[in-house]
Design a protein around this motif. Structure first.
Motif, mmCIF file in Angstrom:
data_model
loop_
_atom_site.group_PDB
_atom_site.id
_atom_site.type_symbol
_atom_site.label_atom_id
_atom_site.label_comp_id
_atom_site.label_asym_id
_atom_site.label_seq_id
_atom_site.Cartn_x
_atom_site.Cartn_y
_atom_site.Cartn_z
ATOM 1 N N ALA A 207 0.859 -1.184 0.000
ATOM 2 C CA ALA A 207 0.000 0.000 0.000
ATOM 3 C C ALA A 207 0.896 1.235 0.000
ATOM 4 C CB ALA A 207 -0.899 0.004 1.226
ATOM 5 N N MET A 208 0.509 2.241 -0.763
ATOM 6 C CA MET A 208 1.323 3.454 -0.859
ATOM 7 C C MET A 208 0.573 4.658 -0.303
ATOM 8 S SD MET A 208 3.261 2.927 -4.537
ATOM 9 C CE MET A 208 1.873 2.168 -5.403
ATOM 10 N N HIS A 209 1.299 5.500 0.395
ATOM 11 C CA HIS A 209 0.752 6.695 1.025
ATOM 12 C C HIS A 209 1.577 7.888 0.530
ATOM 13 C CE1 HIS A 209 -1.827 7.894 4.589
ATOM 14 N NE2 HIS A 209 -1.279 9.025 4.210
ATOM 15 N N ILE A 210 0.904 8.897 -0.023
ATOM 16 C CA ILE A 210 1.602 10.045 -0.583
ATOM 17 C C ILE A 210 1.854 11.089 0.495
ATOM 18 C CG2 ILE A 210 1.575 11.825 -2.360
ATOM 19 C CD1 ILE A 210 1.653 8.907 -3.386
ATOM 20 N N VAL A 211 3.114 11.554 0.577
ATOM 21 C CA VAL A 211 3.510 12.550 1.575
ATOM 22 C C VAL A 211 3.994 13.803 0.842
ATOM 23 C CG1 VAL A 211 5.026 13.032 3.523
ATOM 24 C CG2 VAL A 211 4.235 10.683 3.111
ATOM 25 N N LEU A 212 3.353 14.938 1.078
ATOM 26 C CA LEU A 212 3.752 16.174 0.410
ATOM 27 C C LEU A 212 5.065 16.686 0.981
ATOM 28 C CD1 LEU A 212 3.060 18.438 -1.616
ATOM 29 C CD2 LEU A 212 1.879 19.615 0.255
ATOM 30 N N VAL A 213 6.020 16.951 0.090
ATOM 31 C CA VAL A 213 7.325 17.473 0.496
ATOM 32 C C VAL A 213 7.434 18.958 0.192
ATOM 33 C CG1 VAL A 213 9.816 17.349 0.107
ATOM 34 C CG2 VAL A 213 8.458 15.250 0.178
ATOM 35 N N TYR A 214 7.055 19.341 -1.037
ATOM 36 C CA TYR A 214 7.224 20.746 -1.432
ATOM 37 C C TYR A 214 6.181 21.137 -2.465
ATOM 38 C CZ TYR A 214 9.145 25.092 -3.194
ATOM 39 O OH TYR A 214 9.290 26.402 -3.560
ATOM 40 N N ARG A 215 5.677 22.361 -2.293
ATOM 41 C CA ARG A 215 4.796 22.979 -3.294
ATOM 42 C C ARG A 215 5.204 24.428 -3.428
ATOM 43 N NH1 ARG A 215 -1.363 22.507 -2.050
ATOM 44 N NH2 ARG A 215 -0.973 20.405 -2.904
#
Length: 240
Positions: A207-215
């Motif tokens: 299972a994959m979980h997306i983690v925001l690093v930079y915007r």
């Protein structure tokens, strides 16, 4: 008869004035030249324009395209909105500050990177529907042993777009009548071939979980992506 003669004389005088005074003035104005930006190389859709891709030339005002760009600084560092060819003049509609739509990114693929979609396993796993084109993310993976980790190969990945189950990309999602929005079910990312193989394995077995690093701005985002590329290159040289 005299009136006709007078009218004829006036017409002759007007013709002479137009021929020898007005026309040369009009031609002189139309012959004036303006500095214009012209492409010196072929630039594909979605590609960032470099200084070596353009030059400044002078052309007649009569041949000036609409909304032509007259200064190189207004073009360099921007992105082509279509395939541009050597000799094309730069106009405002041919360049854009950002090239973050899915079509822009995919049109700029040259073989060193590929586009790949992965499934959003849960509402939280896809950052609650808040991902945007151009985001830099990490991909946290939970395997069958329930151990969660961010693989070094997937520490910094660029989001191309998110897509709903109906095939609508993030840029084109519209509000429903009840004020809600259709949530994305997949995320398309820009990755190397090696990263694509790793993701394909995780798509099937974890299972994959997306983690925001930079915007934010492209230049800062590129620093993260460059660091990832450097790791992949170093790991490849070491036989990892």
């Amino acid at each position: 008869m005299k009136n006709r003669t007078a009218i004829g004389i006036v017409c002759i005088i007007l013709a002479v004035v137009i021929t020898f005074v007005v026309s040369p003035m009009v031609n002189k104005v139309s012959d004036k030249k303006t500095e214009t930006v012209r492409f010196t190389t072929n630039v594909t859709h979605g590609t960032k324009i470099k200084e070596t891709d353009v030059e400044v030339v002078k052309i007649s005002n009569s041949a000036l395209p609409d909304k032509v760009v007259k200064n190189k600084t207004a073009v360099i560092g921007k992105y082509a909105t279509a395939d541009l060819f050597k000799g094309d003049f730069a106009t405002e509609n041919k360049v854009t500050d950002n090239a973050n739509t899915a079509s822009d990114v995919m049109a700029s693929l040259k073989g060193n990177k590929v586009a790949m979609s992965i499934t959003i396993n849960s509402f939280a796993g896809g950052l609650s529907g808040k991902l945007q084109n151009g985001d830099v993310v990490s991909i946290c993976v939970t395997g069958k042993d329930n151990k969660a980790e961010i693989p070094a190969e997937l520490k910094y990945v660029k989001v191309i777009t998110t897509t709903t189950s109906g095939g609508v990309d993030e840029n084109d999602v519209v509000e429903n009548e009840d004020g809600s929005f259709d949530l994305p079910t997949t995320i398309t990312v820009l990755v190397s071939v090696e990263q694509a193989r790793i993701l394909a394995n995780y798509e099937k077995n974890a299972a994959m979980h997306i983690v925001l690093v930079y915007r934010g701005d492209d230049a800062s985002a590129e620093k993260f992506l460059k660091a990832q590329d450097e790791y992949l290159e170093k790991n490849s040289r070491n036989g990892g």
